[in-house]
Write a protein that holds these residues in place. Structure first.
Motif, mmCIF file in Angstrom:
data_model
loop_
_atom_site.group_PDB
_atom_site.id
_atom_site.type_symbol
_atom_site.label_atom_id
_atom_site.label_comp_id
_atom_site.label_asym_id
_atom_site.label_seq_id
_atom_site.Cartn_x
_atom_site.Cartn_y
_atom_site.Cartn_z
ATOM 1 N N HIS A 3 0.710 -1.129 -0.016
ATOM 2 C CA HIS A 3 0.067 0.042 -0.203
ATOM 3 C C HIS A 3 0.878 1.411 -0.321
ATOM 4 O O HIS A 3 0.440 1.890 -1.332
ATOM 5 C CB HIS A 3 -0.805 -0.136 1.168
ATOM 6 C CG HIS A 3 -1.875 1.030 1.162
ATOM 7 N ND1 HIS A 3 -3.835 0.979 1.289
ATOM 8 C CD2 HIS A 3 -1.855 2.066 1.644
ATOM 9 C CE1 HIS A 3 -3.767 2.122 0.974
ATOM 10 N NE2 HIS A 3 -3.339 3.654 1.482
ATOM 11 N N GLU A 4 1.811 0.933 0.997
ATOM 12 C CA GLU A 4 2.226 2.464 0.913
ATOM 13 C C GLU A 4 3.757 3.180 -0.856
ATOM 14 O O GLU A 4 3.735 3.953 -0.762
ATOM 15 C CB GLU A 4 3.967 2.463 2.219
ATOM 16 C CG GLU A 4 2.794 2.504 3.464
ATOM 17 C CD GLU A 4 1.836 3.556 3.381
ATOM 18 O OE1 GLU A 4 1.850 4.693 3.418
ATOM 19 O OE2 GLU A 4 0.759 2.588 4.058
ATOM 20 N N ALA A 5 4.085 1.032 -0.425
ATOM 21 C CA ALA A 5 4.648 1.317 -1.920
ATOM 22 C C ALA A 5 4.414 1.726 -2.992
ATOM 23 O O ALA A 5 4.424 2.302 -4.165
ATOM 24 C CB ALA A 5 5.415 0.201 -2.057
ATOM 25 N N GLY A 6 2.647 1.521 -3.314
ATOM 26 C CA GLY A 6 2.045 2.073 -3.968
ATOM 27 C C GLY A 6 1.687 3.623 -3.725
ATOM 28 O O GLY A 6 1.959 3.861 -5.237
ATOM 29 N N HIS A 7 1.598 4.380 -3.606
ATOM 30 C CA HIS A 7 1.816 5.560 -3.274
ATOM 31 C C HIS A 7 3.013 6.197 -3.531
ATOM 32 O O HIS A 7 2.894 7.083 -3.936
ATOM 33 C CB HIS A 7 1.286 5.583 -1.846
ATOM 34 C CG HIS A 7 -0.078 5.706 -1.604
ATOM 35 N ND1 HIS A 7 -1.150 6.318 -2.195
ATOM 36 C CD2 HIS A 7 0.149 5.243 0.056
ATOM 37 C CE1 HIS A 7 -1.850 6.332 -0.978
ATOM 38 N NE2 HIS A 7 -1.991 5.313 -0.028
ATOM 39 N N ALA A 8 4.347 5.174 -3.036
ATOM 40 C CA ALA A 8 5.782 6.771 -3.332
ATOM 41 C C ALA A 8 6.108 6.191 -4.877
ATOM 42 O O ALA A 8 6.404 6.789 -5.406
ATOM 43 C CB ALA A 8 6.907 5.689 -2.280
#
Length: 654
Positions: A434-439
């Protein structure tokens, strides 16, 4: 004690000491009570001898050891043959006299004296004297005011004269708000040298209203004025005027200005003036409630028929929109000084002021910290420096290093780490993607702000977070940046769908969806960024609600327009979803790489993420660590709570 240190009501040593007067009054009351008790209990002082029972008295008579007795209605006293005095209470005994005569006892009688004429007069006059004393005390208190804490002092002003006993604050301690400081420096200079301005026809300003968000330094500016001006400085809160009794607040306003006139030239600082200065006619009292009467008196005192020369009113509020227009006009508040949140240069100056009290390590750079704290107020920055010092103290360090400032910044902005939180391996993996998708979306959107940090360590209520920081302070946003923010907000949800499938998408993106919907609504209804709706304001007016309920559709909007707006909002949000899906599909290898790195290191900086995507080594000295977050082998039922953008919320109740 100099003239400026005298408290209101201080007679400077002339006249009786109030403390001594109170002491004398209490001494007089106690002496009067002692005299009354002595007069009405006189027999206790005249009675002598040992008290014996009546039966013992008769036995001594029969034994012949009683020499003489004195009989009265209240008591029998006498002397034994040995010379010892005795006394006893009489009983009805007709044979006592004959018994005493047979024993050869010398008998004498004593007539009981009634109260004297003075005692009788005192008993009759005591209630009247008591009532007269209370009435005299009340009238005296009303005549002299009684002070703010006296029996009749509820109508007296609670303004306090500020002294420098607790630390003097000057303009040198105020940083980051140079324009506001310059406005008030001129007021101080006017007080010190009025002739400089008077020879050109200038008049001293009557009032200055400090307007700004909480924590921007309004009260600190007022304290700096007190430290610089060298004139009496009265301070009071707007809530000190408000009471349940009608007219009390107005009385306190009058008394405050009376005190100020005696000390003119002086400054009166009213903090949170919106408590008493709200728009008239908006309440339920039909203009006769206490707050409006207080405001009316304040308006008259500030600029009425009687001029209060030499009194400058400085007030502070963070709600200028609710103030009455009559209070804001020139003549009452000639100047409205806006105290904004500091820009990057202002934040540097504020940090330098607070860092003077902290032993710093050589690697601390105030500019780097200021760049990473956009939107911080002066109070936020002071709290940041204090948190860094506390963090260093917990580690038993002698100096506060940059690492402590980074940890303090993360704690202030994102909350404290929750390393004790139990998460399943599936939840940690989903959080990482999830956080990698944002980044990844942020890296490939040119208009997006640079990534500062990505973490899957739970902080506050979030399971993970991607923090982006602007390169410079922004005062307006462009269309391309808004579309980029929408795509970044949708990146977490899209990553979950790509990696785990349609049926495994979680509620972790609830906060991201809320942020994206609000941004799209503002684009359509406020900023005219929809070609179909056009540049028309359809935003819901703020404050138009009844009993806490408000309609989402403004009264000037038709149903067709509302449907069009909803369609445009959905189109814009879905456009961000499509852009995020395109980026993550084209760069799925980078998504996997970053997610695995987050699972391994838990926290990555922006530079480390760029090196990782470029195929370079992260360059960390420490070994890759397995996740320090405790995990269990079974899944936890989860209902995720909405959070801010780009943060993965934690399960409810975790």
């Amino acid at each position: 004690m100099n003239e400026n240190d005298k408290q209101p009501g201080d007679n400077g040593g002339n006249g009786p000491n109030p403390w001594m007067k109170s002491l004398l009054i209490w001494v007089g009351i106690l002496l009067s009570l002692a005299i009354v008790v002595t007069m009405f209990d006189g027999r206790s002082g005249t009675a002598t001898g040992n008290a014996i029972a009546y039966s013992a008295f008769l036995d001594k008579v029969d034994e012949g050891t009683v020499k003489d007795v004195t009989i009265s209605r209240e008591q029998i006293t006498g002397t034994l043959s040995s010379g010892e005095k005795f006394r006893t209470d009489p009983v009805s005994d007709p044979q006592l006299t004959d018994r005493l005569r047979k024993a050869g006892v010398e008998i004498s009688g004593k007539r009981d004296e009634g109260p004297s004429i003075w005692q009788y007069m005192l008993v009759q006059a005591l209630p009247f004297l008591l009532f007269l004393g209370i009435a005299f005390f009340v009238v005296r208190q009303m005549q002299k005011g009684g002070g703010a804490g006296g029996a009749m002092g509820f109508g007296k002003s609670r303004a306090k004269m500020l002294t420098q006993k607790e630390g003097k604050v000057t303009f040198a301690d105020v940083a980051g708000i140079d324009e506001a400081r310059e406005e008030l420096e001129e007021v101080v200079e006017f007080l010190k040298d009025p002739s400089k301005f008077a020879r050109l026809g200038g008049k001293i300003p009557k009032g200055a209203l400090l307007v700004g968000s909480p924590g921007t330094g309004k009260t600190l500016l007022a304290r700096a004025i007190a430290g610089e001006a060298g004139v009496p400085f009265f301070t009071i809160s707007g809530s000190d005027f408000v009471e349940m009794f009608v007219g009390v607040g107005a009385s306190r306003v009058r008394d405050m200005f009376e005190q100020a006139k005696k000390s003119a030239p002086c400054i009166v600082f009213i903090d949170e003036i919106d408590a008493v200065g709200r728009h008239r006619g908006a309440g339920l009292g039909n203009g006769n409630d206490e707050r409006e009467q207080t405001l009316n008196q304040l308006l008259v005192e500030m600029d009425g028929f009687e001029a209060n020369e030499g009194i400058i009113i400085v007030a502070a509020t963070n709600r200028p929109d609710v103030l009455d227009p009559a209070l804001l006009r020139p003549g009452r508040f000639d100047r409205q000084v806006v105290v904004p949140r500091p820009d990057i240069e202002g934040r540097i100056k504020i940090l330098e002021v607070h860092m003077k009290k902290v032993p710093l390590a050589p690697d601390v750079d105030a500019r780097v910290i200021a760049r990473g704290t956009p939107g911080f107020s002066g109070a936020d920055l002071a709290n940041l420096v204090n948190e860094a010092a506390l963090t260093a103290a917990r580690k038993s360090k002698r100096l506060v290093a940059m690492q402590e400032f980074e940890e303090a910044k993360d704690k202030v902005m994102m909350g404290a780490e929750r390393r004790s939180m139990v998460m399943t391996d599936d939840e940690k993996r989903m959080t990482a993607y999830h956080e990698a998708g944002h980044a990844i979306v942020a890296l490939h959107e040119p208009a997006s702000d640079p990534i500062h940090k990505a973490t899957i360590i739970p902080r506050g209520r979030a399971l993970g977070m991607v923090m982006r920081l602007p390169e410079r302070d922004s005062y307006s946003y462009h269309r391309d940046k808004m579309y980029a923010n929408l795509a970044v907000a949708m990146g977490g949800r899209v990553a979950e769908e790509i990696i785990f499938g349609y049926d495994k998408v979680s509620s972790g993106a609830s906060g991201d969806i809320q942020y994206a919907t609000g941004l799209a609504r503002d684009m359509v209804t406020k900023w005219g960024m929809s070609d179909k709706v056009g540049p028309v304001d359809y935003a819901q007016p703020e404050g138009e609600s009844f009993l806490g309920y408000s309609s989402s559709q403004p009264t000037h909007m038709s149903n067709e327009t509302a449907q069009l707006i909803d369609h445009e909002i959905k189109t814009i949000v879905e456009g961000g979803l499509t852009r995020a899906k395109t980026v993550l599909t084209d760069h799925s290898d980078q998504l996997h790489l970053l997610a695995e790195a987050l699972l391994e290191y838990e926290t990555l900086s922006g530079d480390e993420i760029k090196k990782l995507i470029a195929g370079e080594g992260i360059g960390r000295v420490d070994q890759p660590k397995k996740s320090s977050i405790p995990s269990v082998g079974t899944s936890i039922p989860k209902t995720r709570r909405p959070q801010g953008p780009f943060g993965n919320p934690s399960p409810a109740g975790a």
